[in-house]
Write a protein that holds these residues in place. Structure first.
Motif, PDB file in Angstrom:
ATOM      1  N   GLY A   1       0.781  -1.228   0.000  1.00 40.59           N
ATOM      2  CA  GLY A   1       0.000   0.000   0.000  1.00 40.59           C
ATOM      3  C   GLY A   1       0.812   1.276   0.000  1.00 40.59           C
ATOM      4  O   GLY A   1       0.335   2.309  -0.485  1.00 40.59           O
TER       5      GLY A   1
ATOM      6  N   ALA B   1       2.515   2.270  -7.443  1.00 39.77           N
ATOM      7  CA  ALA B   1       1.079   2.033  -7.586  1.00 39.77           C
ATOM      8  C   ALA B   1       0.761   1.046  -8.702  1.00 39.77           C
ATOM      9  O   ALA B   1      -0.086   0.150  -8.528  1.00 39.77           O
ATOM     10  CB  ALA B   1       0.363   3.355  -7.828  1.00 39.77           C
ATOM     11  N   ASP B   2       1.436   1.172  -9.845  1.00 39.91           N
ATOM     12  CA  ASP B   2       1.132   0.271 -10.959  1.00 39.91           C
ATOM     13  C   ASP B   2       1.562  -1.164 -10.643  1.00 39.91           C
ATOM     14  O   ASP B   2       0.872  -2.120 -10.999  1.00 39.91           O
ATOM     15  CB  ASP B   2       1.794   0.768 -12.242  1.00 39.91           C
ATOM     16  CG  ASP B   2       3.298   0.941 -12.099  1.00 39.91           C
ATOM     17  OD1 ASP B   2       3.783   1.044 -10.959  1.00 39.91           O
ATOM     18  OD2 ASP B   2       3.993   0.963 -13.140  1.00 39.91           O
ATOM     19  N   ARG B   3       2.694  -1.312  -9.950  1.00 40.30           N
ATOM     20  CA  ARG B   3       3.147  -2.649  -9.583  1.00 40.30           C
ATOM     21  C   ARG B   3       2.252  -3.247  -8.496  1.00 40.30           C
ATOM     22  O   ARG B   3       1.992  -4.459  -8.496  1.00 40.30           O
ATOM     23  CB  ARG B   3       4.599  -2.600  -9.110  1.00 40.30           C
ATOM     24  CG  ARG B   3       5.590  -2.171 -10.181  1.00 40.30           C
ATOM     25  CD  ARG B   3       7.015  -2.263  -9.688  1.00 40.30           C
ATOM     26  NE  ARG B   3       7.373  -3.630  -9.353  1.00 40.30           N
ATOM     27  CZ  ARG B   3       8.542  -3.976  -8.805  1.00 40.30           C
ATOM     28  NH1 ARG B   3       9.444  -3.031  -8.505  1.00 40.30           N
ATOM     29  NH2 ARG B   3       8.811  -5.232  -8.542  1.00 40.30           N
ATOM     30  N   ALA B   4       1.784  -2.416  -7.573  1.00 38.69           N
ATOM     31  CA  ALA B   4       0.871  -2.898  -6.538  1.00 38.69           C
ATOM     32  C   ALA B   4      -0.437  -3.379  -7.163  1.00 38.69           C
ATOM     33  O   ALA B   4      -0.963  -4.440  -6.790  1.00 38.69           O
ATOM     34  CB  ALA B   4       0.607  -1.793  -5.524  1.00 38.69           C
ATOM     35  N   ASP B   5      -0.957  -2.621  -8.109  1.00 36.35           N
ATOM     36  CA  ASP B   5      -2.192  -3.027  -8.783  1.00 36.35           C
ATOM     37  C   ASP B   5      -1.990  -4.320  -9.558  1.00 36.35           C
ATOM     38  O   ASP B   5      -2.871  -5.191  -9.565  1.00 36.35           O
ATOM     39  CB  ASP B   5      -2.663  -1.921  -9.725  1.00 36.35           C
ATOM     40  CG  ASP B   5      -3.167  -0.694  -8.980  1.00 36.35           C
ATOM     41  OD1 ASP B   5      -3.492  -0.830  -7.784  1.00 36.35           O
ATOM     42  OD2 ASP B   5      -3.227   0.392  -9.595  1.00 36.35           O
ATOM     43  N   ALA B   6      -0.831  -4.446 -10.205  1.00 35.77           N
ATOM     44  CA  ALA B   6      -0.542  -5.668 -10.968  1.00 35.77           C
ATOM     45  C   ALA B   6      -0.436  -6.875 -10.043  1.00 35.77           C
ATOM     46  O   ALA B   6      -0.894  -7.974 -10.378  1.00 35.77           O
ATOM     47  CB  ALA B   6       0.750  -5.484 -11.758  1.00 35.77           C
TER      48      ALA B   6
ATOM     49  N   ARG C   1      -1.905  -7.241  -7.036  1.00 36.00           N
ATOM     50  CA  ARG C   1      -3.251  -7.577  -6.570  1.00 36.00           C
ATOM     51  C   ARG C   1      -4.042  -8.299  -7.656  1.00 36.00           C
ATOM     52  O   ARG C   1      -4.772  -9.260  -7.375  1.00 36.00           O
ATOM     53  CB  ARG C   1      -3.986  -6.307  -6.138  1.00 36.00           C
ATOM     54  CG  ARG C   1      -3.366  -5.583  -4.936  1.00 36.00           C
ATOM     55  CD  ARG C   1      -4.276  -4.458  -4.500  1.00 36.00           C
ATOM     56  NE  ARG C   1      -3.667  -3.627  -3.449  1.00 36.00           N
ATOM     57  CZ  ARG C   1      -3.104  -2.450  -3.659  1.00 36.00           C
ATOM     58  NH1 ARG C   1      -3.063  -1.932  -4.887  1.00 36.00           N
ATOM     59  NH2 ARG C   1      -2.589  -1.765  -2.660  1.00 36.00           N
ATOM     60  N   GLU C   2      -3.912  -7.828  -8.876  1.00 38.02           N
ATOM     61  CA  GLU C   2      -4.633  -8.466  -9.983  1.00 38.02           C
ATOM     62  C   GLU C   2      -4.155  -9.895 -10.195  1.00 38.02           C
ATOM     63  O   GLU C   2      -4.948 -10.801 -10.467  1.00 38.02           O
ATOM     64  CB  GLU C   2      -4.427  -7.646 -11.261  1.00 38.02           C
ATOM     65  CG  GLU C   2      -5.168  -8.195 -12.458  1.00 38.02           C
ATOM     66  CD  GLU C   2      -4.970  -7.344 -13.706  1.00 38.02           C
ATOM     67  OE1 GLU C   2      -5.303  -7.817 -14.802  1.00 38.02           O
ATOM     68  OE2 GLU C   2      -4.465  -6.197 -13.571  1.00 38.02           O
TER      69      GLU C   2
ATOM     70  N   SER D   1      -5.482 -12.158  -7.284  1.00 37.22           N
ATOM     71  CA  SER D   1      -6.920 -12.236  -7.114  1.00 37.22           C
ATOM     72  C   SER D   1      -7.419 -13.637  -7.461  1.00 37.22           C
ATOM     73  O   SER D   1      -6.974 -14.255  -8.421  1.00 37.22           O
ATOM     74  CB  SER D   1      -7.606 -11.208  -8.015  1.00 37.22           C
ATOM     75  OG  SER D   1      -9.013 -11.350  -7.965  1.00 37.22           O
TER      76      SER D   1
ATOM     77  N   ASP E   1      -6.681  -6.688   2.547  1.00 40.11           N
ATOM     78  CA  ASP E   1      -7.268  -5.685   1.654  1.00 40.11           C
ATOM     79  C   ASP E   1      -8.090  -4.627   2.375  1.00 40.11           C
ATOM     80  O   ASP E   1      -8.741  -3.805   1.742  1.00 40.11           O
ATOM     81  CB  ASP E   1      -8.149  -6.362   0.592  1.00 40.11           C
ATOM     82  CG  ASP E   1      -9.335  -7.097   1.199  1.00 40.11           C
ATOM     83  OD1 ASP E   1      -9.270  -7.425   2.399  1.00 40.11           O
ATOM     84  OD2 ASP E   1     -10.308  -7.331   0.474  1.00 40.11           O
TER      85      ASP E   1
ATOM     86  N   SER F   1     -11.845  -8.411  -8.781  1.00 39.28           N
ATOM     87  CA  SER F   1     -10.818  -8.484  -7.748  1.00 39.28           C
ATOM     88  C   SER F   1     -11.370  -9.184  -6.511  1.00 39.28           C
ATOM     89  O   SER F   1     -12.433  -8.824  -6.002  1.00 39.28           O
ATOM     90  CB  SER F   1     -10.346  -7.072  -7.386  1.00 39.28           C
ATOM     91  OG  SER F   1      -9.396  -7.106  -6.342  1.00 39.28           O
TER      92      SER F   1
END
Length: 242
Positions: A42, A47-52, A54-55, A58, A80, A154
């Motif tokens: 977090g 941010a982009d690597r964190a989103d990747a 999590r995706e 999932s 989460d 997600s």
């Protein structure tokens, strides 16, 4: 000293905190791991690597078909919820899943059944509830109850495992409080603002209810086994004195 007095309750609480690392080492290590991962993903990870990440972790249908083990295990290592927005409903979920579920009920499970069995209960609830939810999603998609976008939705976190040990911990509360406790376990997933896209609630609510059912079934099995052992012990012949 009476444990029901304020001083007795405080003494008991301090004793529980002091002995927590020794009596629940698995739970303590897991909580530290969750908090560390939460801060890393977090706050420290881009941010982009964190989103990747999590995706990728999932447990949606596409990921379960492509990399099921990574998704199932990895999703249980990411928390989460929110730890700071204390005036939101999300923080209420944090109190129930991370606070009450993991810190308290998983710790109780570890003390009662041992570390390996506690890990098996928590991870088993997480995995089984996730897979059963996937089957429900497939059925719902077949009949048009869920939109196709649910395939890539997600879905990660600790709440299914936490829900399982919350239900199992029905055994830990006094008998007169077991029904209200069970109502809390079942009711909190239904109290959110999720919409019902059809005859079924959203898939995360389904997952929480399935996880609770697994925990209640395990609690019933433990209670029945304990009752049988008590009856067997009571009916065993007493050896005669020589």
């Amino acid at each position: 000293m009476n444990a029901r007095t304020p001083r007795g309750l405080l003494t008991g609480l301090l004793r529980a905190v002091r002995t927590y690392p020794r009596r629940s080492p698995l739970t303590l290590g897991y909580v530290v791991l969750l908090l560390t991962g939460h801060v890393w993903v977090g706050s420290l990870l881009a941010a982009d690597r964190a989103d990747a990440l999590r995706e990728h972790l999932s447990t949606n249908l596409d990921n379960l078909a492509d990399h099921p083990v990574t998704a199932l295990v990895g999703s249980a290592l990411l928390y989460d919820g929110t730890l700071t927005e204390i005036l939101t409903t999300g923080f209420g979920g944090t109190l129930i899943t991370l606070g009450l579920g993991v810190c308290c009920c998983l710790a109780w499970t570890e003390r009662r059944f041992g570390s390996l069995r506690a890990a098996a209960v928590f991870l088993g609830g997480h995995v089984l509830a996730t897979l059963l939810t996937a089957l429900v999603i497939l059925l719902a998609l077949r009949y048009g109850w869920y939109p196709e976008s649910v395939r890539t939705a997600s879905d990660y976190g600790i709440s299914y495992g936490a829900q399982t040990v919350l239900a199992l911990a029905t055994l830990a509360v006094p008998r007169r409080a077991r029904l209200p406790w069970a109502a809390l376990v079942v009711g909190w997933p239904l109290s959110g603002d999720g919409e019902w896209p059809g005859p079924l609630p959203d898939f995360t609510t389904v997952g929480h209810l399935l996880a609770a059912a697994l925990g209640f079934a395990l609690a019933a099995a433990v209670a029945v086994t304990a009752a049988r052992r008590r009856r067997a012990g009571a009916s065993a012949p007493v050896p005669a004195d020589r």
